[in-house]
Structure formats: C-alpha cells, structure tokens
Design an enzyme around this catalytic site. Structure first.
Site, PDB file in Angstrom:
ATOM      1  N   LEU A   1      19.445  18.218 -58.832  1.00 64.16           N
ATOM      2  CA  LEU A   1      20.471  19.007 -58.484  1.00 64.16           C
ATOM      3  C   LEU A   1      20.234  19.154 -56.556  1.00 64.16           C
ATOM      4  O   LEU A   1      18.834  18.873 -56.318  1.00 64.16           O
ATOM      5  CB  LEU A   1      19.869  20.592 -58.866  1.00 64.16           C
ATOM      6  CG  LEU A   1      20.174  20.212 -60.150  1.00 64.16           C
ATOM      7  CD1 LEU A   1      19.670  21.749 -60.725  1.00 64.16           C
ATOM      8  CD2 LEU A   1      21.629  20.131 -60.759  1.00 64.16           C
ATOM      9  N   HIS A   2      21.400  19.658 -55.619  1.00 64.84           N
ATOM     10  CA  HIS A   2      21.823  19.552 -54.503  1.00 64.84           C
ATOM     11  C   HIS A   2      22.427  20.752 -54.246  1.00 64.84           C
ATOM     12  O   HIS A   2      22.455  21.675 -55.071  1.00 64.84           O
ATOM     13  CB  HIS A   2      21.774  18.137 -53.750  1.00 64.84           C
ATOM     14  CG  HIS A   2      23.053  18.070 -54.244  1.00 64.84           C
ATOM     15  ND1 HIS A   2      24.658  18.432 -54.349  1.00 64.84           N
ATOM     16  CD2 HIS A   2      23.655  16.636 -54.962  1.00 64.84           C
ATOM     17  CE1 HIS A   2      25.546  17.970 -55.072  1.00 64.84           C
ATOM     18  NE2 HIS A   2      25.088  16.859 -55.233  1.00 64.84           N
TER      19      HIS A   2
ATOM     20  N   HIS B   1      25.551  21.553 -56.387  1.00 65.02           N
ATOM     21  CA  HIS B   1      25.219  22.372 -57.628  1.00 65.02           C
ATOM     22  C   HIS B   1      24.758  23.952 -56.958  1.00 65.02           C
ATOM     23  O   HIS B   1      25.233  24.334 -58.083  1.00 65.02           O
ATOM     24  CB  HIS B   1      24.125  21.655 -58.111  1.00 65.02           C
ATOM     25  CG  HIS B   1      24.069  20.103 -58.761  1.00 65.02           C
ATOM     26  ND1 HIS B   1      23.393  19.133 -58.087  1.00 65.02           N
ATOM     27  CD2 HIS B   1      24.507  19.485 -59.487  1.00 65.02           C
ATOM     28  CE1 HIS B   1      24.048  18.188 -58.842  1.00 65.02           C
ATOM     29  NE2 HIS B   1      24.453  17.988 -59.542  1.00 65.02           N
TER      30      HIS B   1
ATOM     31  N   GLN C   1      29.307   8.396 -70.304  1.00 67.89           N
ATOM     32  CA  GLN C   1      30.230   9.283 -69.213  1.00 67.89           C
ATOM     33  C   GLN C   1      30.353   7.598 -68.850  1.00 67.89           C
ATOM     34  O   GLN C   1      30.964   7.280 -67.103  1.00 67.89           O
ATOM     35  CB  GLN C   1      30.353  10.127 -68.300  1.00 67.89           C
ATOM     36  CG  GLN C   1      29.860  10.773 -67.958  1.00 67.89           C
ATOM     37  CD  GLN C   1      29.270  12.604 -67.316  1.00 67.89           C
ATOM     38  OE1 GLN C   1      29.429  12.686 -68.482  1.00 67.89           O
ATOM     39  NE2 GLN C   1      29.724  12.502 -65.622  1.00 67.89           N
TER      40      GLN C   1
ATOM     41  N   LYS D   1      34.750  18.613 -55.654  1.00 74.54           N
ATOM     42  CA  LYS D   1      34.295  17.377 -55.297  1.00 74.54           C
ATOM     43  C   LYS D   1      34.892  16.293 -56.211  1.00 74.54           C
ATOM     44  O   LYS D   1      35.642  14.665 -55.722  1.00 74.54           O
ATOM     45  CB  LYS D   1      33.049  17.310 -54.726  1.00 74.54           C
ATOM     46  CG  LYS D   1      32.981  15.722 -54.155  1.00 74.54           C
ATOM     47  CD  LYS D   1      31.485  15.107 -54.726  1.00 74.54           C
ATOM     48  CE  LYS D   1      30.722  13.912 -54.155  1.00 74.54           C
ATOM     49  NZ  LYS D   1      30.744  13.080 -55.418  1.00 74.54           N
TER      50      LYS D   1
ATOM     51  N   SER E   1      24.565  13.194 -55.522  1.00 76.07           N
ATOM     52  CA  SER E   1      23.159  12.207 -56.327  1.00 76.07           C
ATOM     53  C   SER E   1      23.137  10.751 -55.575  1.00 76.07           C
ATOM     54  O   SER E   1      21.915  10.317 -55.096  1.00 76.07           O
ATOM     55  CB  SER E   1      22.509  12.394 -57.520  1.00 76.07           C
ATOM     56  OG  SER E   1      22.806  13.561 -57.547  1.00 76.07           O
TER      57      SER E   1
HETATM   58  P1  AMP Z   1      26.869  16.542 -61.368  1.00 75.79           P
HETATM   59  O1  AMP Z   1      25.821  16.808 -61.361  1.00 75.79           O
HETATM   60  O2  AMP Z   1      27.026  14.988 -60.503  1.00 75.79           O
HETATM   61  O3  AMP Z   1      27.841  15.673 -62.620  1.00 75.79           O
HETATM   62  O4  AMP Z   1      28.241  17.249 -60.436  1.00 75.79           O
HETATM   63  C1  AMP Z   1      27.779  18.547 -61.764  1.00 75.79           C
HETATM   64  C2  AMP Z   1      29.121  20.057 -60.470  1.00 75.79           C
HETATM   65  O5  AMP Z   1      28.950  19.418 -59.286  1.00 75.79           O
HETATM   66  C3  AMP Z   1      30.127  19.010 -60.878  1.00 75.79           C
HETATM   67  O6  AMP Z   1      31.103  20.218 -60.941  1.00 75.79           O
HETATM   68  C4  AMP Z   1      30.709  18.694 -60.320  1.00 75.79           C
HETATM   69  O7  AMP Z   1      31.598  18.230 -58.982  1.00 75.79           O
HETATM   70  C5  AMP Z   1      29.337  19.783 -58.701  1.00 75.79           C
HETATM   71  N1  AMP Z   1      29.506  19.082 -56.793  1.00 75.79           N
HETATM   72  C6  AMP Z   1      29.191  18.093 -57.188  1.00 75.79           C
HETATM   73  N2  AMP Z   1      28.421  17.462 -55.734  1.00 75.79           N
HETATM   74  C7  AMP Z   1      28.737  18.537 -55.474  1.00 75.79           C
HETATM   75  C8  AMP Z   1      29.330  19.095 -53.390  1.00 75.79           C
HETATM   76  N3  AMP Z   1      28.919  17.721 -53.332  1.00 75.79           N
HETATM   77  N4  AMP Z   1      28.887  20.269 -53.454  1.00 75.79           N
HETATM   78  C9  AMP Z   1      30.354  20.906 -54.599  1.00 75.79           C
HETATM   79  N5  AMP Z   1      30.350  20.604 -56.111  1.00 75.79           N
HETATM   80  C10 AMP Z   1      29.773  19.352 -56.799  1.00 75.79           C
END
Ligand code: AMP
Length: 282
Positions: free
Chosen positions: A33-34, A37, A61, A149, A186
């Site tokens: 997480l960043h 998220h 995926q 994003k 990430s």
């Molecule tokens: P992920 O963990 O990459 O599957 O992302 C989980 C959720 O976080 C998804 O809805 C992404 O679109 C969102 N997300 C990832 N990076 C960002 C970001 N930089 N800003 C806003 N939402 C993000």
C-alpha cells in the site's frame, strides 16, 4: 481492526453489519500500500460506516511472463497503514480461498477490455473482473472505490456492475502522484536511480497533450504524435501504447475530438511497465 482470511467469515461479518444497518465501503487492492491506496480508503470512509480493504495478489490477472511471483508482498507494513487509517476489516485471503480447486467460472467483459491494456495483456481484465466479482460477493459492499490511475479497469468495472446488476456503487479517486508528477505505483520501486527521473515522461506527455488541446488542437493523430515525441526524449522509455480513444467505448476516434476522449499511456521505463491517463473534454 480485524483481519479475516476466509470468505465465509468475511461474508458472515458483512451480513451482520448489514443487519445492523451499517453501510460497507470497500477498497480492493493487491497490497504494498501507498498513498494512492490510502486516498481511496479515505474516500471510502467518507461514504460508508465501515471500511473493508482487501489485500490479494490476484494470480489470474497476471500473464505467464509477468511479475506475479515477484510482486511485492508487504503484509506487515500494509496492516500497519490500514490500522493508522482507521480501516475496520482487512480481508487477506490465500489463493485457494478465492480460487478453490477446480474453479471453472470466470467473468469476461467483451468490449472495453479488447483495447489498450486488454490488447497488450490478454486475459488481464478477465482476471480483474473475476476477482472483483468474487470480492463483491464476499465483502458485500454498498460502495467500492477504485483509482482513476487504472482508468480502463475503472470503466470495465463500472460496465460489469451495470451489466451484472451488482448492487454496488462505484466511486473513483483521482491519481495520487509523487512531487514530480509520477503516478504512485507499487512498480515504481523497480526503477533504477537513472530511470526514476525519466519515468516522469508519462505525466509530461499528458501535460503536453492537455496543453495542445486547451490551445484548440482536436486532431487525435497530432496529439498522439506529441505524446510520442515527448516520451521519445527519455532514452530508457519504450512505448507499449500511446492512444487517444473515445472515453465511453475506448474505441479509436474516427475524426477530430468532439466528445470526451481518454488518453492512455503504457510505457516501459527499464523493467517496469508504467501506465497513466487523462481525459480531454471538449
Ligand atoms: P492495485 O493494488 O495496484 O491493484 O490498486 C488497487 C487500487 O488502488 C486500484 O483501484 C488502483 O486504481 C488504485 N491506485 C493505484 N495507484 C493509485 C494512485 N497512484 N492513485 C490513486 N489510486 C491508485
């Protein structure tokens, strides 16, 4: 904060919350997480009484040559961040919990997922739709929050929810960026010190397209050429695709931009393949 790792226990908790009249907000993630998220967690908190974050690196995926095995798994840090943000439940299943032995049902979206990342990563959005449908059935959210994003993903999830009649409201959150404009991801940690400054070329290219559009440019080919020229200035950047498509259908534009247009980039900068996007609204 409660950590739940079985679908049954999560469903039972969700049903109990619903029986108490609580509104459930949900943020699906693959962990690591960043701030991107966490911004979605904050949106979920504004719109719900109880927030569930799922952490699940979804194998279906990832393509056969992609980074499933190497994808960063940082549960201890993720758990601490969720706790700090006031998350109520973390759903953290193992793979067999989401894909029981012999699992043979999946969800396919057949239009929006044919272009852009869908064309570049065959099967990717089948994996996304399938896991999100399962997660919705397990977490039973009233509202789920997704990041802009992943713009194509967001549009496909909205379509899935509409077409399969999921009783879930989809809310989107703006892209959270580093101070130079690079979208937080990430996969940014795979960038070398030399590549890191070059990774800002995606945002710079989108800025340039927005600037030309604001100055009256409506020809998608001219705008795509400008995107490509800007990214071409970064020696480590290799374009996977740079496209301007109709924002609703994600199909190529036949002529000048007369309706909202989705500008989408996927660019390798060294090892990681980075994505970013914007919408041009006439
Ligand atoms: P992920 O963990 O990459 O599957 O992302 C989980 C959720 O976080 C998804 O809805 C992404 O679109 C969102 N997300 C990832 N990076 C960002 C970001 N930089 N800003 C806003 N939402 C993000």
């Amino acid at each position: 904060m409660k950590i739940i790792s079985t679908a049954l226990e999560m469903q039972q908790a969700a049903l109990a919350l619903r029986a108490q009249g609580k509104r459930i907000g949900f943020v699906p993630t693959m962990g690591n997480l960043h701030d991107g998220h966490l911004s979605l967690v904050r949106l979920a908190k504004q719109r719900a009484d109880v927030v569930v974050v799922s952490i699940f690196v979804n194998p279906t995926q990832f393509g056969p040559n992609e980074d499933f095995a190497a994808y960063p798994r940082t549960f201890a840090a993720d758990r601490a961040l969720c706790e700090q943000e006031g998350v109520d439940f973390v759903f953290y299943p193992a793979v067999p919990e989401m894909y029981p032995d012999g699992a043979s049902v999946s969800v396919t979206e057949n239009a929006l997922s044919r272009t852009l990342c869908g064309a570049a990563r065959p099967g990717h959005f089948d994996g996304v739709c399938t896991v999100v449908a399962k997660l919705f059935n397990v977490v039973l959210p009233h509202v789920a929050v997704f990041g802009e994003k992943d713009g194509q993903q967001l549009r496909i999830i909205r379509r899935m929810v509409r077409d399969l009649r999921f009783p879930v409201e989809i809310v989107s959150g703006p892209t959270v960026r580093e101070s130079d404009g690079l979208a937080k991801s990430s996969r940014n940690q795979y960038l070398t010190a030399e590549q890191r400054p070059q990774a800002v070329c995606l945002r710079r290219a989108l800025d340039e397209a927005e600037r030309l559009f604001a100055a009256g440019e409506r020809d998608p080919q001219t705008l795509v050429a400008a995107l490509r020229a800007l990214i071409g200035k970064s020696p480590s950047a290799k374009i996977d695709y740079a496209e301007i498509v109709d924002d609703e259908t994600l199909q190529p534009l036949a002529g000048p931009i007369a309706r909202p247009a989705f500008v989408a980039l996927a660019v390798w900068v060294g090892k990681p393949r980075l994505i970013d996007n914007t919408v041009l609204r006439p």
